[in-house]
Design a protein around this motif. Structure first.
Motif, PDB file in Angstrom:
ATOM      1  N   LYS A   1       1.899  -0.269  -9.363  1.00 45.41           N
ATOM      2  CA  LYS A   1       2.835  -0.690  -8.904  1.00 45.41           C
ATOM      3  C   LYS A   1       4.132  -0.272  -7.834  1.00 45.41           C
ATOM      4  CE  LYS A   1       5.597  -5.234  -9.652  1.00 45.41           C
ATOM      5  NZ  LYS A   1       6.433  -6.407 -11.237  1.00 45.41           N
ATOM      6  N   THR A   2       4.183  -0.101  -6.238  1.00 53.06           N
ATOM      7  CA  THR A   2       5.075   0.057  -5.514  1.00 53.06           C
ATOM      8  C   THR A   2       6.068  -0.162  -5.143  1.00 53.06           C
ATOM      9  OG1 THR A   2       3.833  -0.930  -3.570  1.00 53.06           O
ATOM     10  CG2 THR A   2       2.837   1.222  -4.206  1.00 53.06           C
ATOM     11  N   GLU A   3       7.061   0.689  -4.960  1.00 57.03           N
ATOM     12  CA  GLU A   3       8.539  -0.341  -5.307  1.00 57.03           C
ATOM     13  C   GLU A   3       9.033   0.692  -3.473  1.00 57.03           C
ATOM     14  OE1 GLU A   3      11.227   1.388  -8.165  1.00 57.03           O
ATOM     15  OE2 GLU A   3       9.580   0.093 -10.308  1.00 57.03           O
ATOM     16  N   PRO A   4       9.340  -0.236  -3.020  1.00 57.37           N
ATOM     17  CA  PRO A   4       9.629   0.215  -1.574  1.00 57.37           C
ATOM     18  C   PRO A   4      11.231   0.730  -1.684  1.00 57.37           C
ATOM     19  CG  PRO A   4       8.723  -1.989  -1.415  1.00 57.37           C
ATOM     20  CD  PRO A   4       8.722  -1.573  -2.979  1.00 57.37           C
ATOM     21  N   ALA A   5      11.480   1.106  -0.540  1.00 60.96           N
ATOM     22  CA  ALA A   5      12.417   2.038  -1.026  1.00 60.96           C
ATOM     23  C   ALA A   5      13.327   2.159  -0.026  1.00 60.96           C
ATOM     24  CB  ALA A   5      12.644   3.592  -1.537  1.00 60.96           C
ATOM     25  N   LEU A   6      14.327   2.431   0.378  1.00 58.21           N
ATOM     26  CA  LEU A   6      15.094   2.852   1.667  1.00 58.21           C
ATOM     27  C   LEU A   6      16.020   4.553   1.315  1.00 58.21           C
ATOM     28  CD1 LEU A   6      18.254  -0.016   1.789  1.00 58.21           C
ATOM     29  CD2 LEU A   6      15.839   0.421   3.016  1.00 58.21           C
TER      30      LEU A   6
ATOM     31  N   SER B   1       1.145  -1.191  -0.243  1.00 53.97           N
ATOM     32  CA  SER B   1       0.230   0.048   0.579  1.00 53.97           C
ATOM     33  C   SER B   1       0.338   0.735   0.048  1.00 53.97           C
ATOM     34  CB  SER B   1      -0.837  -0.197   1.318  1.00 53.97           C
ATOM     35  OG  SER B   1      -1.728   1.402   1.501  1.00 53.97           O
ATOM     36  N   TYR B   2       0.758   2.330  -1.102  1.00 52.29           N
ATOM     37  CA  TYR B   2       1.034   2.804  -1.094  1.00 52.29           C
ATOM     38  C   TYR B   2       1.208   3.950   0.431  1.00 52.29           C
ATOM     39  CZ  TYR B   2       3.124   7.209  -3.103  1.00 52.29           C
ATOM     40  OH  TYR B   2       4.561   8.644  -3.577  1.00 52.29           O
ATOM     41  N   ILE B   3      -0.116   3.999   1.314  1.00 53.58           N
ATOM     42  CA  ILE B   3      -0.362   4.914   1.957  1.00 53.58           C
ATOM     43  C   ILE B   3       0.199   4.367   3.250  1.00 53.58           C
ATOM     44  CG2 ILE B   3      -2.318   6.342   3.625  1.00 53.58           C
ATOM     45  CD1 ILE B   3      -4.486   5.879   0.759  1.00 53.58           C
ATOM     46  N   LEU B   4       0.370   3.269   3.216  1.00 53.40           N
ATOM     47  CA  LEU B   4       0.564   2.339   4.469  1.00 53.40           C
ATOM     48  C   LEU B   4       2.354   2.836   3.968  1.00 53.40           C
ATOM     49  CD1 LEU B   4      -1.872   0.120   5.119  1.00 53.40           C
ATOM     50  CD2 LEU B   4      -2.034   1.896   6.077  1.00 53.40           C
ATOM     51  N   CYS B   5       2.678   2.602   3.732  1.00 53.13           N
ATOM     52  CA  CYS B   5       4.352   2.768   3.671  1.00 53.13           C
ATOM     53  C   CYS B   5       5.057   3.960   3.101  1.00 53.13           C
ATOM     54  CB  CYS B   5       4.847   1.661   2.533  1.00 53.13           C
ATOM     55  SG  CYS B   5       4.338   0.019   3.063  1.00 53.13           S
ATOM     56  N   TRP B   6       4.215   5.053   2.893  1.00 54.58           N
ATOM     57  CA  TRP B   6       4.801   6.421   2.710  1.00 54.58           C
ATOM     58  C   TRP B   6       5.083   6.776   3.441  1.00 54.58           C
ATOM     59  CZ3 TRP B   6       4.435  11.198   4.300  1.00 54.58           C
ATOM     60  CH2 TRP B   6       4.666  12.087   4.224  1.00 54.58           C
ATOM     61  N   PRO B   7       6.475   7.242   2.931  1.00 55.89           N
ATOM     62  CA  PRO B   7       7.294   7.772   2.600  1.00 55.89           C
ATOM     63  C   PRO B   7       8.691   6.896   1.748  1.00 55.89           C
ATOM     64  CG  PRO B   7       8.686   8.819   4.681  1.00 55.89           C
ATOM     65  CD  PRO B   7       7.649   8.081   4.872  1.00 55.89           C
ATOM     66  N   HIS B   8       8.292   5.773   2.750  1.00 60.38           N
ATOM     67  CA  HIS B   8       9.443   5.198   2.442  1.00 60.38           C
ATOM     68  C   HIS B   8       9.351   3.941   0.745  1.00 60.38           C
ATOM     69  CE1 HIS B   8      10.787   5.779   6.567  1.00 60.38           C
ATOM     70  NE2 HIS B   8       8.955   5.486   6.343  1.00 60.38           N
ATOM     71  N   LEU B   9       8.882   4.929  -0.344  1.00 60.71           N
ATOM     72  CA  LEU B   9       8.565   4.075  -1.108  1.00 60.71           C
ATOM     73  C   LEU B   9       8.575   4.913  -2.608  1.00 60.71           C
ATOM     74  CD1 LEU B   9       5.121   3.886  -1.131  1.00 60.71           C
ATOM     75  CD2 LEU B   9       6.889   1.641  -1.179  1.00 60.71           C
ATOM     76  N   LYS B  10       9.802   4.841  -3.848  1.00 65.50           N
ATOM     77  CA  LYS B  10       9.756   5.131  -4.363  1.00 65.50           C
ATOM     78  C   LYS B  10       8.725   6.637  -5.644  1.00 65.50           C
ATOM     79  CE  LYS B  10      11.808   5.358  -9.386  1.00 65.50           C
ATOM     80  NZ  LYS B  10      12.787   4.625 -10.587  1.00 65.50           N
TER      81      LYS B  10
END
Length: 210
Positions: free
Chosen positions: A167-172, A152-161
C-alpha cells in the motif's frame, strides 16, 4: 535558447487552472543532493566501490609492490565515480521535473522525468501524514491514504515512502525546511476537514424519492 518543457501548464506544477476558492499555499521540489543520498543510495554505491578498491589493493599488495598495488585500485575508483555521477544526474533530472504543491484543499505532486504525471491528493482522502526530518532541516512527508487508493510504486518512485510497496504512500521527498512545510500541510488539512460538507438539495430530494 530558453526552453521550458512545462510551458503548457496553466499553473506551474498543475495540469489545469485552480478552481474558484482554491489557492496555493506552498510549492517546492526535492533537494537533488538529498535525493541522491536518501532515495538513490549515493553513499552506499560510493562505499561499495571504495571497499572494492581497498580489497584490490590488499590482494595485490601480497604479490606486488605497494605502488603498483595502489594502481590496481584505479579502475574501481573510476567506475565508482562514473556510477555516482550517473546517480547525481538522475537526481538532478528528477528534482528539476518535480513540483510539489500544497493548496488549501489538496496536495498535488507533478512528478516523473520521462513519463510526467500529476497526483492529486485531497485532504479528505489523507488519513495520516508522517514527517521524517533530518538534522539539515530537509525531510520527507509521507501520506497514508484512506481506503484502497493505491499508486504504482514503479511509476511514482522515488516520490514515495521507501519500501511501502503493498500500500504505497506518496511522499514529498527531501524537501528543504520540512518542518515548516509539515506545519502548512497540517493547518490547511485541519481547516479543510473542519469545513461543513454541504450537499445539493436536488441530490437529497432525488435520494428521498428513490
Amino acid at each position: 535558447m530558453n526552453h521550458d518543457d512545462f510551458k503548457f501548464e496553466p499553473v506551474r506544477g498543475l495540469p489545469e487552472a485552480l478552481p474558484p476558492g482554491e489557492v496555493i499555499l506552498w510549492q517546492g521540489a526535492p533537494s537533488p543532493w538529498r535525493l541522491a543520498r536518501e532515495a538513490l543510495g549515493l553513499y552506499w554505491v560510493a562505499g561499495y566501490f571504495a571497499l572494492l578498491a581497498v580489497w584490490r589493493v590488499g590482494v595485490s599488495s601480497t604479490t606486488e609492490p605497494f605502488g603498483l598495488a595502489m594502481a590496481h585500485a584505479i579502475p574501481f575508483l573510476v567506475i565508482g565515480a562514473v556510477a555516482c555521477s550517473v546517480l547525481m544526474l538522475i537526481a538532478l533530472i528528477q528534482a528539476k521535473a518535480t513540483v510539489y504543491t500544497l493548496t488549501n484543499k489538496r496536495v498535488a505532486m507533478r512528478i516523473g522525468a520521462a513519463l510526467t504525471m500529476t497526483l492529486n491528493l485531497p485532504y479528505t482522502q489523507i488519513a495520516n501524514a508522517e514527517l521524517d526530518k533530518r538534522k539539515s532541516g530537509h525531510g520527507t512527508i509521507a501520506f497514508e491514504l484512506i481506503g484502497e487508493t493505491r499508486f504504482s510504486y514503479i511509476l511514482c518512485w522515488p516520490h514515495l515512502k521507501p519500501w511501502r510497496m503493498r500500500k504505497t504512500e506518496p511522499a514529498l521527498r527531501c524537501v528543504p525546511n520540512a518542518a515548516r512545510v509539515a506545519e502548512i500541510f497540517a493547518e490547511a488539512a485541519e481547516t479543510r476537514l473542519s469545513e461543513p460538507q454541504i450537499e445539493r438539495v436536488a441530490d437529497i430530494q432525488q435520494i428521498a424519492a428513490e
